[in-house]
Every structure is written in structure tokens, then in C-alpha cells.
Design a protein around this motif. Structure first.
Motif, PDB file in Angstrom:
ATOM      1  N   LEU A   1     -17.255   1.420  -4.471  1.00 21.57           N
ATOM      2  CA  LEU A   1     -16.354   2.453  -3.967  1.00 21.57           C
ATOM      3  C   LEU A   1     -16.482   3.763  -4.598  1.00 21.57           C
ATOM      4  O   LEU A   1     -16.379   3.564  -5.886  1.00 21.57           O
TER       5      LEU A   1
ATOM      6  N   TRP B   1     -14.122   7.186  -4.780  1.00 19.10           N
ATOM      7  CA  TRP B   1     -13.330   8.158  -4.110  1.00 19.10           C
ATOM      8  C   TRP B   1     -13.864   9.597  -4.182  1.00 19.10           C
ATOM      9  O   TRP B   1     -14.611  10.120  -4.945  1.00 19.10           O
TER      10      TRP B   1
ATOM     11  N   ASN C   1      -8.744  13.751  -1.775  1.00 17.10           N
ATOM     12  CA  ASN C   1      -7.478  13.556  -1.106  1.00 17.10           C
ATOM     13  C   ASN C   1      -6.629  14.509  -0.862  1.00 17.10           C
ATOM     14  O   ASN C   1      -6.837  15.796  -1.335  1.00 17.10           O
TER      15      ASN C   1
ATOM     16  N   HIS D   1      -7.355  17.227  -4.141  1.00 15.44           N
ATOM     17  CA  HIS D   1      -7.965  17.013  -5.409  1.00 15.44           C
ATOM     18  C   HIS D   1      -9.546  16.308  -4.786  1.00 15.44           C
ATOM     19  O   HIS D   1      -9.499  15.848  -3.748  1.00 15.44           O
ATOM     20  N   TYR D   2     -10.444  16.541  -5.648  1.00 19.93           N
ATOM     21  CA  TYR D   2     -11.880  16.396  -5.237  1.00 19.93           C
ATOM     22  C   TYR D   2     -12.182  15.600  -6.596  1.00 19.93           C
ATOM     23  O   TYR D   2     -12.035  15.769  -7.825  1.00 19.93           O
TER      24      TYR D   2
ATOM     25  N   ASP E   1     -15.527  15.137  -9.218  1.00 15.76           N
ATOM     26  CA  ASP E   1     -16.296  16.230  -9.808  1.00 15.76           C
ATOM     27  C   ASP E   1     -17.822  16.128  -8.878  1.00 15.76           C
ATOM     28  O   ASP E   1     -18.408  17.223  -8.953  1.00 15.76           O
TER      29      ASP E   1
ATOM     30  N   ASP F   1      -0.676   5.971  -0.321  1.00 21.58           N
ATOM     31  CA  ASP F   1       0.912   6.123  -0.516  1.00 21.58           C
ATOM     32  C   ASP F   1       1.078   7.282  -1.817  1.00 21.58           C
ATOM     33  O   ASP F   1       0.032   7.897  -2.337  1.00 21.58           O
TER      34      ASP F   1
ATOM     35  N   SER G   1       1.300   6.663  -4.688  1.00 18.74           N
ATOM     36  CA  SER G   1       0.529   6.441  -6.049  1.00 18.74           C
ATOM     37  C   SER G   1      -0.915   7.072  -5.692  1.00 18.74           C
ATOM     38  O   SER G   1      -1.616   7.275  -7.007  1.00 18.74           O
ATOM     39  N   GLY G   2      -1.357   7.417  -4.693  1.00 19.52           N
ATOM     40  CA  GLY G   2      -2.614   8.159  -4.433  1.00 19.52           C
ATOM     41  C   GLY G   2      -3.797   7.046  -3.932  1.00 19.52           C
ATOM     42  O   GLY G   2      -4.661   7.209  -3.566  1.00 19.52           O
ATOM     43  N   CYS G   3      -3.415   5.818  -3.971  1.00 16.35           N
ATOM     44  CA  CYS G   3      -4.381   4.658  -3.768  1.00 16.35           C
ATOM     45  C   CYS G   3      -4.100   4.288  -2.313  1.00 16.35           C
ATOM     46  O   CYS G   3      -3.162   4.466  -1.800  1.00 16.35           O
TER      47      CYS G   3
ATOM     48  N   TYR H   1      -0.054   2.568 -11.316  1.00 16.52           N
ATOM     49  CA  TYR H   1      -0.088   1.370 -10.436  1.00 16.52           C
ATOM     50  C   TYR H   1      -1.641   0.963 -10.221  1.00 16.52           C
ATOM     51  O   TYR H   1      -2.315   1.617  -9.969  1.00 16.52           O
TER      52      TYR H   1
ATOM     53  N   TYR I   1      -4.314  -1.074  -7.917  1.00 16.88           N
ATOM     54  CA  TYR I   1      -4.530  -1.921  -6.441  1.00 16.88           C
ATOM     55  C   TYR I   1      -5.557  -2.823  -6.451  1.00 16.88           C
ATOM     56  O   TYR I   1      -6.694  -2.591  -7.207  1.00 16.88           O
TER      57      TYR I   1
ATOM     58  N   TYR J   1      -8.624  -4.769  -3.784  1.00 11.01           N
ATOM     59  CA  TYR J   1      -9.046  -4.878  -2.425  1.00 11.01           C
ATOM     60  C   TYR J   1     -10.237  -6.106  -2.317  1.00 11.01           C
ATOM     61  O   TYR J   1     -10.946  -6.056  -3.378  1.00 11.01           O
TER      62      TYR J   1
ATOM     63  N   ARG K   1       0.632  -1.767  -6.061  1.00 13.56           N
ATOM     64  CA  ARG K   1       1.510  -1.583  -7.134  1.00 13.56           C
ATOM     65  C   ARG K   1       1.667  -2.738  -8.148  1.00 13.56           C
ATOM     66  O   ARG K   1       2.662  -3.334  -8.381  1.00 13.56           O
TER      67      ARG K   1
ATOM     68  N   TYR L   1     -12.599  -5.221  -5.518  1.00 13.62           N
ATOM     69  CA  TYR L   1     -12.126  -4.015  -6.215  1.00 13.62           C
ATOM     70  C   TYR L   1     -10.858  -3.609  -6.562  1.00 13.62           C
ATOM     71  O   TYR L   1      -9.849  -3.946  -6.153  1.00 13.62           O
TER      72      TYR L   1
ATOM     73  N   ALA M   1      -8.289  -0.612  -8.383  1.00 18.56           N
ATOM     74  CA  ALA M   1      -8.385   1.015  -8.301  1.00 18.56           C
ATOM     75  C   ALA M   1      -6.947   1.622  -8.789  1.00 18.56           C
ATOM     76  O   ALA M   1      -6.014   0.666  -8.617  1.00 18.56           O
ATOM     77  N   THR M   2      -6.976   2.409  -9.313  1.00 20.05           N
ATOM     78  CA  THR M   2      -5.714   3.331  -9.910  1.00 20.05           C
ATOM     79  C   THR M   2      -6.119   4.797  -9.804  1.00 20.05           C
ATOM     80  O   THR M   2      -7.111   5.283  -9.727  1.00 20.05           O
ATOM     81  N   TRP M   3      -4.902   5.429 -10.100  1.00 16.71           N
ATOM     82  CA  TRP M   3      -5.060   6.909 -10.297  1.00 16.71           C
ATOM     83  C   TRP M   3      -5.373   7.169 -11.803  1.00 16.71           C
ATOM     84  O   TRP M   3      -4.880   6.373 -12.472  1.00 16.71           O
TER      85      TRP M   3
ATOM     86  N   LEU N   1      -8.615  12.600 -15.009  1.00 14.13           N
ATOM     87  CA  LEU N   1      -9.420  12.968 -13.993  1.00 14.13           C
ATOM     88  C   LEU N   1      -9.158  13.485 -12.664  1.00 14.13           C
ATOM     89  O   LEU N   1      -9.623  14.083 -11.877  1.00 14.13           O
ATOM     90  N   ARG N   2      -7.782  13.301 -12.711  1.00  6.40           N
ATOM     91  CA  ARG N   2      -6.820  13.819 -11.356  1.00  6.40           C
ATOM     92  C   ARG N   2      -7.419  13.288 -10.078  1.00  6.40           C
ATOM     93  O   ARG N   2      -7.536  14.010  -8.965  1.00  6.40           O
ATOM     94  N   GLY N   3      -7.780  11.909 -10.113  1.00  3.55           N
ATOM     95  CA  GLY N   3      -8.291  11.384  -8.769  1.00  3.55           C
ATOM     96  C   GLY N   3      -8.274   9.826  -9.088  1.00  3.55           C
ATOM     97  O   GLY N   3      -7.940   9.296  -9.984  1.00  3.55           O
ATOM     98  N   VAL N   4      -8.261   9.266  -7.697  1.00  5.94           N
ATOM     99  CA  VAL N   4      -8.505   7.796  -7.926  1.00  5.94           C
ATOM    100  C   VAL N   4     -10.014   7.144  -8.438  1.00  5.94           C
ATOM    101  O   VAL N   4     -10.775   7.730  -8.303  1.00  5.94           O
TER     102      VAL N   4
ATOM    103  N   PHE O   1     -12.234   3.605  -9.311  1.00  7.65           N
ATOM    104  CA  PHE O   1     -12.305   2.200  -8.800  1.00  7.65           C
ATOM    105  C   PHE O   1     -13.175   1.671 -10.038  1.00  7.65           C
ATOM    106  O   PHE O   1     -13.949   2.248 -10.481  1.00  7.65           O
TER     107      PHE O   1
END
Lengths: 118, 110
Positions: free
Chosen positions: A45, A47, A50, A59-60, A62, A100, A102-104, B33, B35, B37, B51, B88, B90-92, B96-99, B101
Motif C-alpha cells: 500500500l 498513501w 489526504n 497533504h500529498y 512526494d 480519523d 490521526s490521519g490513518c 498511533y 494502525y 490492516y 490507535r 500492514y 501504518a502510522t502518520w 514526511l507529513r503523510g501516512v 505503511f
């Protein structure tokens, strides 16, 4: 029940554009941030982007920044992904997902397939 | 190369306990947090843990999550054949200011 349905996938030539849509139902759409996540068949996966509940913050990744634009229409309970300057490496299933604070993501759609090929 | 590190494969027999690791850094797992999947072939990912250790309604208590420092773990007790698939984490990521995995762990129930 939360329901997310993506549409708009298809085959496009390198350098072309495509707009994905996601129709949401079963929850108060403008209470939640939304995301796009992609997956090359057989791979992991990734991302993509969002957007905050009110569209005020985005946010994107890169890999897509400057080429993809995420947006939403809360009146239509819809999420969008405008994809420009598409490359072969953008070929993947694209999932719409609710996230949610948290972003996930907690709920995911079934995905729409984008194939970039000449 | 995924930002979060997961072993590519795991296996177990029915009834056994399986554990999955997910390793990150202070900018992601260490400060946010985690996560987890589960994904079956041809289907969308399904949320198992949110979380760090919370289970969504409908996810049995055979599934449990934990986090310590910059690593997290998922445990499945009483393995069943329908637990097979890809898992998988995942977290923030604050930098990188993104999710982000993990690369996923493929579970085989022998």
C-alpha cells in the motif's frame, strides 16, 4: 453502514489526465478527513493524499505532489482526485478511504484501477 | 523501500499464536498511533487495530496490538485458515507529513 464507491479509473496514455471520484454514504461526510491510497497489484500500500473535513488542508506524497490534486464536495458527499501528467508508475488500484484524526484510515472503498500505458 | 519495516512472511498452524512486527522511527511510530490492516487477495484492506491497541467493533479479541518506543506488534491467537493474507502496519509520519505503511507481512496458515 459506511460505504465508499470509487469510479473514474481506466486506461490512459502517459502524460494524460484522469479524474477519480468517490461517493460516500452511511456517515456524516463533512465530519471526516478523507484519503486516497494506491496499490500496484501484488505490491504493498502507498498513501497518496489526504484532505481535511472542510478541504482546508491537504497533504500529498512526494511521488504525486504537483501532479495530483485532491478535493471534496461536502454537499455531494464526494471526494475527488485529479491526476495529471500520469506516468506508468502511477498504474495501480486507487482506494478512497475515510480517516480519523490521526490521519490513518478506518474504512476503505473497493478501489478503481488506473492503467497508464501507451 | 517502505518507511516502516515488516518481515515479508510469517506462518503458523491452526490454533497457534502468530506475531507481526513493525519497526519505524521517532518521527512516525515513536510519536503517533499505529494502525493494522488485513488484506485478502482482490479485496480492500480491512482495519484490525487502531490507535495502537483498539479493536473496531466486529474484530474478535484474538487480535491484539501493542506499541513500545518506535516499534509495534500485532498478535493473533488461535490461528484460523481465514486469517491468511497480508498484514500492514501504518502510522502518520511527522517529517514526511503523510501516512506511511509497512511493506506488509504475508501470513500462511499451514
Amino acid at each position: 453502514e459506511v460505504h465508499l464507491v470509487e469510479s473514474g479509473g481506466g486506461v490512459v496514455r502517459p502524460g494524460g489526465s484522469l479524474r477519480l471520484s468517490c461517493a460516500a454514504s452511511g456517515f456524516t461526510f463533512d465530519d471526516y478527513g478523507m484519503s486516497w491510497v494506491r496499490q500496484v497489484p501484488g505490491k504493498g500500500l502507498e498513501w497518496v493524499s489526504n484532505i481535511k473535513w472542510n478541504g482546508g488542508s491537504t497533504h500529498y506524497a512526494d511521488s504525486v505532489r504537483g501532479r495530483f490534486t485532491i478535493s471534496r464536495d461536502n454537499a455531494k458527499n464526494s471526494l475527488y482526485l485529479q491526476m495529471n501528467s500520469l506516468r506508468a508508475e502511477d498504474s495501480a488500484f486507487y482506494y478512497c478511504a475515510r480517516h480519523d484524526t490521526s490521519g490513518c484510515s478506518d474504512y476503505w472503498g473497493q478501489g478503481t484501477l488506473v492503467t497508464v500505458s501507451s | 523501500q517502505s518507511v516502516l519495516t515488516q518481515p515479508p512472511s510469517a506462518s503458523g498452524t491452526p490454533g497457534q499464536r502468530a506475531t507481526f512486527s513493525c519497526s519505524g522511527s521517532s518521527s512516525n511510530i515513536g510519536n503517533n498511533y499505529v494502525y493494522w490492516y488485513h488484506q485478502l487477495p482482490g479485496t480492500a484492506p480491512k482495519l484490525l487495530i487502531y490507535r495502537n491497541y483498539e479493536r473496531p467493533s466486529g474484530v474478535p479479541d484474538r487480535f491484539s496490538g501493542s506499541k513500545s518506543g518506535t516499534s509495534a506488534s500485532l498478535a493473533i491467537s488461535g490461528l484460523r485458515s481465514d486469517d491468511e493474507g497480508d498484514y500492514y502496519c501504518a502510522t502518520w509520519d511527522d517529517s514526511l507529513r503523510g501516512v506511511v505503511f509497512g511493506g506488509g507481512t504475508k501470513l500462511t496458515v499451514l
